[in-house]
Scaffold this motif. Structure first.
Motif, PDB file in Angstrom:
ATOM      1  N   GLU A 269       8.195 -33.992 -15.514  1.00  0.00           N
ATOM      2  CA  GLU A 269       9.216 -34.689 -16.294  1.00  0.00           C
ATOM      3  C   GLU A 269       9.602 -36.019 -15.661  1.00  0.00           C
ATOM      4  N   SER A 270       9.592 -36.067 -14.331  1.00  0.00           N
ATOM      5  CA  SER A 270       9.985 -37.302 -13.648  1.00  0.00           C
ATOM      6  C   SER A 270       8.885 -38.365 -13.705  1.00  0.00           C
ATOM      7  N   GLN A 271       7.674 -37.959 -14.052  1.00  0.00           N
ATOM      8  CA  GLN A 271       6.533 -38.874 -14.008  1.00  0.00           C
ATOM      9  C   GLN A 271       6.083 -39.339 -15.391  1.00  0.00           C
ATOM     10  N   GLY A 272       6.793 -38.945 -16.447  1.00  0.00           N
ATOM     11  CA  GLY A 272       6.277 -39.167 -17.790  1.00  0.00           C
ATOM     12  C   GLY A 272       6.746 -40.412 -18.503  1.00  0.00           C
ATOM     13  N   SER A 273       7.523 -41.288 -17.839  1.00  0.00           N
ATOM     14  CA  SER A 273       8.099 -42.429 -18.565  1.00  0.00           C
ATOM     15  C   SER A 273       7.764 -43.782 -17.959  1.00  0.00           C
ATOM     16  N   GLY A 274       6.763 -43.812 -17.107  1.00  0.00           N
ATOM     17  CA  GLY A 274       6.355 -45.090 -16.520  1.00  0.00           C
ATOM     18  C   GLY A 274       7.078 -45.465 -15.244  1.00  0.00           C
ATOM     19  N   TYR A 275       7.895 -44.557 -14.722  1.00  0.00           N
ATOM     20  CA  TYR A 275       8.615 -44.838 -13.473  1.00  0.00           C
ATOM     21  C   TYR A 275       8.152 -43.896 -12.363  1.00  0.00           C
ATOM     22  N   GLY A 276       6.875 -43.562 -12.398  1.00  0.00           N
ATOM     23  CA  GLY A 276       6.325 -42.576 -11.473  1.00  0.00           C
ATOM     24  C   GLY A 276       6.505 -42.936 -10.016  1.00  0.00           C
ATOM     25  N   ASP A 277       6.308 -44.219  -9.667  1.00  0.00           N
ATOM     26  CA  ASP A 277       6.433 -44.624  -8.257  1.00  0.00           C
ATOM     27  C   ASP A 277       7.864 -44.439  -7.758  1.00  0.00           C
ATOM     28  N   LEU A 278       8.835 -44.836  -8.577  1.00  0.00           N
ATOM     29  CA  LEU A 278      10.230 -44.661  -8.181  1.00  0.00           C
ATOM     30  C   LEU A 278      10.591 -43.186  -8.090  1.00  0.00           C
ATOM     31  N   ALA A 279      10.089 -42.381  -9.041  1.00  0.00           N
ATOM     32  CA  ALA A 279      10.352 -40.952  -9.005  1.00  0.00           C
ATOM     33  C   ALA A 279       9.750 -40.328  -7.744  1.00  0.00           C
ATOM     34  N   THR A 280       8.581 -40.804  -7.351  1.00  0.00           N
ATOM     35  CA  THR A 280       7.949 -40.292  -6.126  1.00  0.00           C
ATOM     36  C   THR A 280       8.787 -40.620  -4.907  1.00  0.00           C
ATOM     37  N   MET A 281       9.354 -41.821  -4.871  1.00  0.00           N
ATOM     38  CA  MET A 281      10.239 -42.163  -3.757  1.00  0.00           C
ATOM     39  C   MET A 281      11.493 -41.284  -3.784  1.00  0.00           C
ATOM     40  N   GLY A 282      11.921 -40.891  -4.994  1.00  0.00           N
ATOM     41  CA  GLY A 282      13.026 -39.940  -5.096  1.00  0.00           C
ATOM     42  C   GLY A 282      12.660 -38.607  -4.465  1.00  0.00           C
ATOM     43  N   VAL A 283      11.417 -38.162  -4.677  1.00  0.00           N
ATOM     44  CA  VAL A 283      10.942 -36.921  -4.049  1.00  0.00           C
ATOM     45  C   VAL A 283      11.019 -37.039  -2.525  1.00  0.00           C
ATOM     46  N   ILE A 284      10.545 -38.173  -2.002  1.00  0.00           N
ATOM     47  CA  ILE A 284      10.560 -38.382  -0.553  1.00  0.00           C
ATOM     48  C   ILE A 284      11.989 -38.361  -0.019  1.00  0.00           C
ATOM     49  N   ALA A 285      12.902 -39.025  -0.741  1.00  0.00           N
ATOM     50  CA  ALA A 285      14.297 -39.071  -0.302  1.00  0.00           C
ATOM     51  C   ALA A 285      14.924 -37.674  -0.320  1.00  0.00           C
ATOM     52  N   GLY A 286      14.681 -36.919  -1.387  1.00  0.00           N
ATOM     53  CA  GLY A 286      15.238 -35.574  -1.485  1.00  0.00           C
ATOM     54  C   GLY A 286      14.680 -34.653  -0.424  1.00  0.00           C
ATOM     55  N   PHE A 287      13.384 -34.737  -0.185  1.00  0.00           N
ATOM     56  CA  PHE A 287      12.745 -33.911   0.845  1.00  0.00           C
ATOM     57  C   PHE A 287      13.329 -34.223   2.216  1.00  0.00           C
ATOM     58  N   THR A 288      13.472 -35.520   2.511  1.00  0.00           N
ATOM     59  CA  THR A 288      13.996 -35.932   3.818  1.00  0.00           C
ATOM     60  C   THR A 288      15.433 -35.459   4.011  1.00  0.00           C
ATOM     61  N   LEU A 289      16.250 -35.590   2.965  1.00  0.00           N
ATOM     62  CA  LEU A 289      17.639 -35.159   3.082  1.00  0.00           C
ATOM     63  C   LEU A 289      17.736 -33.656   3.325  1.00  0.00           C
ATOM     64  N   MET A 290      16.984 -32.850   2.554  1.00  0.00           N
ATOM     65  CA  MET A 290      17.057 -31.401   2.710  1.00  0.00           C
ATOM     66  C   MET A 290      16.517 -30.986   4.074  1.00  0.00           C
ATOM     67  N   MET A 291      15.454 -31.613   4.520  1.00  0.00           N
ATOM     68  CA  MET A 291      14.897 -31.311   5.843  1.00  0.00           C
ATOM     69  C   MET A 291      15.925 -31.624   6.923  1.00  0.00           C
ATOM     70  N   THR A 292      16.596 -32.748   6.786  1.00  0.00           N
ATOM     71  CA  THR A 292      17.609 -33.144   7.768  1.00  0.00           C
ATOM     72  C   THR A 292      18.777 -32.171   7.786  1.00  0.00           C
ATOM     73  N   LEU A 293      19.259 -31.803   6.593  1.00  0.00           N
ATOM     74  CA  LEU A 293      20.378 -30.852   6.512  1.00  0.00           C
ATOM     75  C   LEU A 293      20.018 -29.521   7.158  1.00  0.00           C
ATOM     76  N   ASP A 294      18.827 -29.016   6.835  1.00  0.00           N
ATOM     77  CA  ASP A 294      18.450 -27.705   7.335  1.00  0.00           C
ATOM     78  C   ASP A 294      18.245 -27.698   8.842  1.00  0.00           C
ATOM     79  N   VAL A 295      17.584 -28.737   9.368  1.00  0.00           N
ATOM     80  CA  VAL A 295      17.310 -28.777  10.799  1.00  0.00           C
ATOM     81  C   VAL A 295      18.590 -29.091  11.580  1.00  0.00           C
ATOM     82  N   ALA A 296      19.395 -30.026  11.072  1.00  0.00           N
ATOM     83  CA  ALA A 296      20.585 -30.439  11.796  1.00  0.00           C
ATOM     84  C   ALA A 296      21.683 -29.376  11.761  1.00  0.00           C
ATOM     85  N   LEU A 297      21.848 -28.726  10.592  1.00  0.00           N
ATOM     86  CA  LEU A 297      22.918 -27.750  10.444  1.00  0.00           C
ATOM     87  C   LEU A 297      22.451 -26.323  10.714  1.00  0.00           C
TER      88      LEU A 297
END
Length: 270
Positions: A241-269
């Motif tokens: 759904e995030s890749q279907g409207s021509g904003y795939g690159d930005l959506a992919t960076m959103g994936v990276i940001a979300g992954f990094t945040l969750m990884m940080t929360l889990d490891v730090a906390l």
């Protein structure tokens, strides 16, 4: 407040955490009171962010503890995690095949599941609700694992998972309520439909926590089950759904940001 929370039973902790994640869904749905339209570019980035959080949570909060709990099996330590992971994905696949639902931005003719006469709004809410079943189970299982007094499970880690799931629920509420508003629904009705998709999370959280407390040997399987269900949702629905409207690159960076945040929360906390 933290001290009072720690003194509650794991099932009640899971219930409150589920209420929190539902509340963030409602907060996202409440954007419909501010605007009738929402940038598809921003929505795709938010969906990508949600996918990144779910992927990271699936490993750090669920699969990694499941593997650690099975180390006593030696070379077969992967079995509980592998079996649970596959069963979780198969369970969501079965629900996906049977339960009528409609993915975002699709015409009603593309509704999936068994044939039904449900309205488009109901089908959309059902689709988002499918996301929230494994998320609620994951939160509940995490709090149930703390009750098992295992070294790999901590209250801080369970709370970090609930926080991460809550954060990624915000765009899910928005993704339902704003499109419904554009289709002519009143603001209140669009909001009610948007937040309704999160109602299942407290219920699923309580079920997950109670199940692992009742049957502790099943804990690694339960953790991996929730992970498999979440990864199925990410790959089958959220990322496409995030890749279907021509904003795939930005959506992919959103994936990276979300992954990094969750990884940080889990490891730090955790």
């Amino acid at each position: 407040m933290y001290t009072a929370f720690t003194e509650l039973s794991p099932v009640m902790q899971a219930f409150l955490a589920g209420l929190f994640t539902w509340g963030v869904t409602a907060l996202g749905a409440a954007l419909v009171f501010l605007t009738k339209s929402f940038s598809r570019k921003a929505l795709d980035v938010m969906l990508g962010f949600a996918a990144g959080v779910m992927i990271a949570a699936s490993f750090w909060s669920l699969l990694a503890p499941a593997l650690e709990m099975s180390e006593h099996l030696g070379r077969w330590s992967f079995v509980p995690a592998a079996v649970g992971f596959v069963l979780g994905a198969l369970f969501l696949r079965l629900v996906d095949m049977l339960l009528p639902h409609l993915h975002l931005h699709n015409p009603i003719e593309h509704a999936e599941g068994l044939p039904s006469t449900w309205q488009r709004s109901t089908l959309l809410v059902t689709a988002i609700t499918l996301h929230n079943i494994p998320e609620g189970l994951a939160v509940g299982v995490a709090f149930g694992a703390v009750a098992a007094d295992l070294p790999s499970a901590s209250l801080a880690g369970a709370m970090a998972l609930a926080l991460g799931i809550g954060i990624q629920n915000f765009p899910e509420g928005t993704a339902v309520s704003v499109p419904l508003r554009r289709e002519g629904f009143s603001r209140m009705k669009a909001f009610l439909f948007g937040q309704a998709s999160g109602m299942v999370e407290p219920i699923a959280a309580v079920i997950g926590a109670a199940a692992v407390i009742w049957a502790q040997p099943l804990l690694p399987y339960a953790l991996a089950f929730a992970a498999g269900a979440m990864i199925f949702v990410v790959v089958e629905e959220v990322i496409p759904e995030s890749q279907g409207s021509g904003y795939g690159d930005l959506a992919t960076m959103g994936v990276i940001a979300g992954f990094t945040l969750m990884m940080t929360l889990d490891v730090a906390l955790g």
